[in-house]
Enzyme design. Structure first.
Site, PDB file in Angstrom:
ATOM      1  N   ASP A  77      38.588  14.996  95.913  1.00 23.60           N
ATOM      2  CA  ASP A  77      39.703  14.805  96.840  1.00 23.60           C
ATOM      3  C   ASP A  77      39.229  13.935  98.000  1.00 23.60           C
ATOM      4  O   ASP A  77      38.034  13.919  98.313  1.00 23.60           O
ATOM      5  CB  ASP A  77      40.146  16.183  97.362  1.00 23.60           C
ATOM      6  CG  ASP A  77      41.586  16.175  97.847  1.00 23.60           C
ATOM      7  OD1 ASP A  77      42.253  15.131  97.735  1.00 23.60           O
ATOM      8  OD2 ASP A  77      42.039  17.226  98.346  1.00 23.60           O
ATOM      9  N   THR A 123      44.874   9.540  99.906  1.00 23.91           N
ATOM     10  CA  THR A 123      46.185   9.280 100.511  1.00 23.91           C
ATOM     11  C   THR A 123      46.313   7.788 100.787  1.00 23.91           C
ATOM     12  O   THR A 123      47.396   7.307 101.062  1.00 23.91           O
ATOM     13  CB  THR A 123      46.320  10.048 101.840  1.00 23.91           C
ATOM     14  OG1 THR A 123      45.135   9.828 102.615  1.00 23.91           O
ATOM     15  CG2 THR A 123      46.499  11.536 101.607  1.00 23.91           C
ATOM     16  N   ARG A 175      55.151  20.546  98.335  1.00 21.37           N
ATOM     17  CA  ARG A 175      54.482  21.573  99.158  1.00 21.37           C
ATOM     18  C   ARG A 175      55.418  22.041 100.286  1.00 21.37           C
ATOM     19  O   ARG A 175      55.499  23.236 100.559  1.00 21.37           O
ATOM     20  CB  ARG A 175      53.178  21.033  99.751  1.00 21.37           C
ATOM     21  CG  ARG A 175      52.567  22.012 100.755  1.00 21.37           C
ATOM     22  CD  ARG A 175      51.227  21.571 101.277  1.00 21.37           C
ATOM     23  NE  ARG A 175      50.192  21.687 100.267  1.00 21.37           N
ATOM     24  CZ  ARG A 175      49.279  20.776 100.012  1.00 21.37           C
ATOM     25  NH1 ARG A 175      49.262  19.653 100.709  1.00 21.37           N
ATOM     26  NH2 ARG A 175      48.373  20.972  99.082  1.00 21.37           N
ATOM     27  N   LYS A 233      48.600  15.989  93.728  1.00 19.04           N
ATOM     28  CA  LYS A 233      47.393  15.361  93.188  1.00 19.04           C
ATOM     29  C   LYS A 233      46.410  16.422  92.659  1.00 19.04           C
ATOM     30  O   LYS A 233      45.876  16.286  91.560  1.00 19.04           O
ATOM     31  CB  LYS A 233      46.718  14.487  94.266  1.00 19.04           C
ATOM     32  CG  LYS A 233      47.637  13.366  94.755  1.00 19.04           C
ATOM     33  CD  LYS A 233      46.976  12.464  95.762  1.00 19.04           C
ATOM     34  CE  LYS A 233      46.665  13.138  97.075  1.00 19.04           C
ATOM     35  NZ  LYS A 233      47.863  13.613  97.810  1.00 19.04           N
ATOM     36  N   THR A 234      46.191  17.476  93.453  1.00 17.82           N
ATOM     37  CA  THR A 234      45.285  18.537  92.997  1.00 17.82           C
ATOM     38  C   THR A 234      45.850  19.198  91.734  1.00 17.82           C
ATOM     39  O   THR A 234      45.129  19.452  90.765  1.00 17.82           O
ATOM     40  CB  THR A 234      45.118  19.610  94.100  1.00 17.82           C
ATOM     41  OG1 THR A 234      44.749  18.946  95.305  1.00 17.82           O
ATOM     42  CG2 THR A 234      44.075  20.633  93.731  1.00 17.82           C
TER      43      THR A 234
HETATM   44  N1  LIG Z   1      55.393  17.978  90.341  1.00 18.21           N
HETATM   45  C1  LIG Z   1      55.327  19.222  90.800  1.00 18.21           C
HETATM   46  N2  LIG Z   1      56.046  20.202  90.227  1.00 18.21           N
HETATM   47  C2  LIG Z   1      56.019  21.447  90.725  1.00 18.21           C
HETATM   48  N3  LIG Z   1      55.275  21.839  91.775  1.00 18.21           N
HETATM   49  C3  LIG Z   1      54.527  20.900  92.370  1.00 18.21           C
HETATM   50  C4  LIG Z   1      54.508  19.563  91.917  1.00 18.21           C
HETATM   51  N4  LIG Z   1      53.675  18.851  92.698  1.00 18.21           N
HETATM   52  C5  LIG Z   1      53.185  19.708  93.609  1.00 18.21           C
HETATM   53  N5  LIG Z   1      53.700  20.933  93.421  1.00 18.21           N
HETATM   54  C6  LIG Z   1      53.415  22.105  94.249  1.00 18.21           C
HETATM   55  O1  LIG Z   1      53.104  21.668  95.560  1.00 18.21           O
HETATM   56  C7  LIG Z   1      51.936  22.280  96.047  1.00 18.21           C
HETATM   57  C8  LIG Z   1      50.998  21.222  96.568  1.00 18.21           C
HETATM   58  O2  LIG Z   1      50.500  20.465  95.495  1.00 18.21           O
HETATM   59  P1  LIG Z   1      49.021  19.864  95.489  1.00 18.21           P
HETATM   60  O3  LIG Z   1      48.065  20.808  96.141  1.00 18.21           O
HETATM   61  O4  LIG Z   1      48.724  19.470  94.095  1.00 18.21           O
HETATM   62  O5  LIG Z   1      49.215  18.582  96.399  1.00 18.21           O
HETATM   63  P2  LIG Z   1      48.144  17.467  96.774  1.00 18.21           P
HETATM   64  O6  LIG Z   1      48.815  16.155  96.565  1.00 18.21           O
HETATM   65  O7  LIG Z   1      46.866  17.698  96.059  1.00 18.21           O
HETATM   66  O8  LIG Z   1      47.943  17.713  98.315  1.00 18.21           O
HETATM   67  P3  LIG Z   1      46.628  17.338  99.195  1.00 18.21           P
HETATM   68  O9  LIG Z   1      46.621  15.845  99.300  1.00 18.21           O
HETATM   69  O10 LIG Z   1      46.918  18.027 100.502  1.00 18.21           O
HETATM   70  O11 LIG Z   1      45.435  17.896  98.488  1.00 18.21           O
HETATM   71  C9  LIG Z   1      51.371  23.125  94.905  1.00 18.21           C
HETATM   72  O12 LIG Z   1      51.570  24.476  95.195  1.00 18.21           O
HETATM   73  C10 LIG Z   1      52.195  22.817  93.702  1.00 18.21           C
HETATM   74  O13 LIG Z   1      52.624  24.007  93.112  1.00 18.21           O
END
Ligand SMILES: Nc1ncnc2c1ncn2[C@@H]1O[C@H](COP(=O)(O)OP(=O)(O)OP(=O)(O)O)[C@@H](O)[C@H]1O
Length: 368
Positions: A133, A182, A241, A88-89
């Site tokens: 977030d 989430t 992740r 998401k981030t």
């Molecule tokens: N579709 C994707 N392709 C490649 N790498 C990804 C992808 N999605 C996430 N990642 C990798 O996974 C890691 C976590 O992603 P991210 O921080 O965006 O998750 P998030 O959903 O925002 O988590 P949170 O809810 O904990 O904030 C990042 O380092 C990113 O490089």
């Protein structure tokens, strides 16, 4: 037999008590730890083309952004929902990059007062992306201020208190709010309705995680073959992740034991050391499943009893271990208690006990 669930006491012994949301430094936790935060910036895809998987979300978002660019307008507000670590981030940063706009990052818990939000909103530049977030954890007054900001690009700043208080309207530059949660179901409908585009992020397929792993291995300058990547992907619980985190642990092992090269045997041996099994279960997951099978014959057993048996808090079992076990079809939550599925017996290499005559044909045993 049906074990009762009346015990609410604090369990003693066994694994150390854990933070109910994630567990003790779990290698398979979806949320980020300090090490993740340090390396994630380097591994984040920077454009929609680089972003692996989530085809439907990517395609729809691509249209939303391209259409806004063509109109010379700011993109619609976007709501991203899904489990931690699904991207998401990353996607919010990509939205800003694709729009050629700056991004400001904050979170719901950081905005406790409407004034905190007013300060952020009033300092945004035109077209800026505001990433919020955990938007479901914002305070109610801030949330209400956000409604007007999203719809009319305006907020009312209240000056003074009591009968003498006055509302001073403040115009805002157009901006794009990217909210992440989430739990989309926790958002009040008036907030949810103000997003022009909502994306539900799904867990990734193993082949998609293999692509994530190959990409990360390339960025980290690691040598890994297809089978090594598949081995890690299969244990990553559908979450990029976790895939990246397991890759880093396998890298350590490979550097010490195999001159850095990662293949299936190295990945498998490394993750055995870290107690992550071939389906992605860790020690806590297996302790819960093992107790359910070995101590309670596969259930039904009450949650509290199960928690005491593994020496964990009730919340830890319910919120940390169970969601993945349920998702994997290894455990079912029924009105009579927790029940192991046939797949659970197979996964731990145990034979289910013969069914007692009274247990056969009971409706809904695995259904609730
Ligand atoms: N579709 C994707 N392709 C490649 N790498 C990804 C992808 N999605 C996430 N990642 C990798 O996974 C890691 C976590 O992603 P991210 O921080 O965006 O998750 P998030 O959903 O925002 O988590 P949170 O809810 O904990 O904030 C990042 O380092 C990113 O490089």
């Amino acid at each position: 037999m049906n074990w009762d669930d009346s015990s609410k006491g604090t369990p003693g012994g066994g694994l150390p008590p854990t933070d109910a949301t994630e567990g003790p430094d779990r290698l398979v936790a979806g949320s980020a730890d300090g090490e993740d935060q340090a390396v994630e910036a380097a591994l984040r895809p920077k454009s929609l083309d680089e972003f692996v998987g989530q085809e439907r979300v990517r395609e729809q978002l691509d249209l939303v952004l391209k259409a806004a660019l063509a109109r010379g307008a700011t993109a619609d507000h976007v709501l991203l929902s899904g489990a931690p670590g699904l991207g998401k981030t990353t996607l919010s940063m990509i939205i800003a990059a694709e729009m050629g706009a700056p991004i400001r990052i904050t979170s719901g818990p950081a905005i406790q007062h409407a004034g905190d939000l007013a300060a952020i909103l009033s300092s945004l530049q035109e077209g800026e992306v505001l990433f919020l977030d955990e938007i479901h954890r914002m305070s109610r007054p801030a949330e209400e201020m956000l409604y007007m900001a999203m719809e009319d690009f305006r907020v009312d700043v209240i000056v003074g208190k009591g009968p003498g208080a006055t509302a001073i309207p403040l115009e805002l530059p157009p901006f794009t709010l990217v909210g992440a949660t989430t739990r989309a179901g926790l958002l009040p409908p008036p907030l949810r309705d103000r997003f022009g585009f909502t994306a539900q992020m799904e867990f990734y397929e193993p082949v998609e995680l293999e692509r994530v792993i190959h990409r990360s291995a390339h960025l980290l300058d690691l040598e890994i073959d297809a089978e090594g990547a598949a081995e890690i992907a299969g244990r990553s619980r559908g979450t990029p992740r976790i895939a990246n985190r397991l890759l880093r642990r396998v890298r350590d092992y490979a550097q010490v034991k195999a001159e850095g090269y990662i293949n299936r045997d190295i990945a498998s041996a490394a993750l055995q050391v870290y107690e992550v099994d071939e389906r992605g279960l860790d020690r806590l997951d297996r302790a819960v499943l093992g107790a359910l099978l070995k101590l309670f014959g596969g259930g039904p057993v009450g949650l509290s009893t199960l928690a005491v048996a593994v020496g964990e808090e009730r919340e830890t079992v319910e919120e940390v271990a169970e969601p993945f076990l349920v998702r994997e079809g290894l455990l079912a939550r029924t009105p009579r208690g927790r029940v192991a599925t046939p797949a659970a017996w197979a996964h731990l290499g145990l034979a289910p006990p013969p069914r007692s005559p009274g247990a056969s044909g009971q409706p809904g045993l695995f259904g609730a």
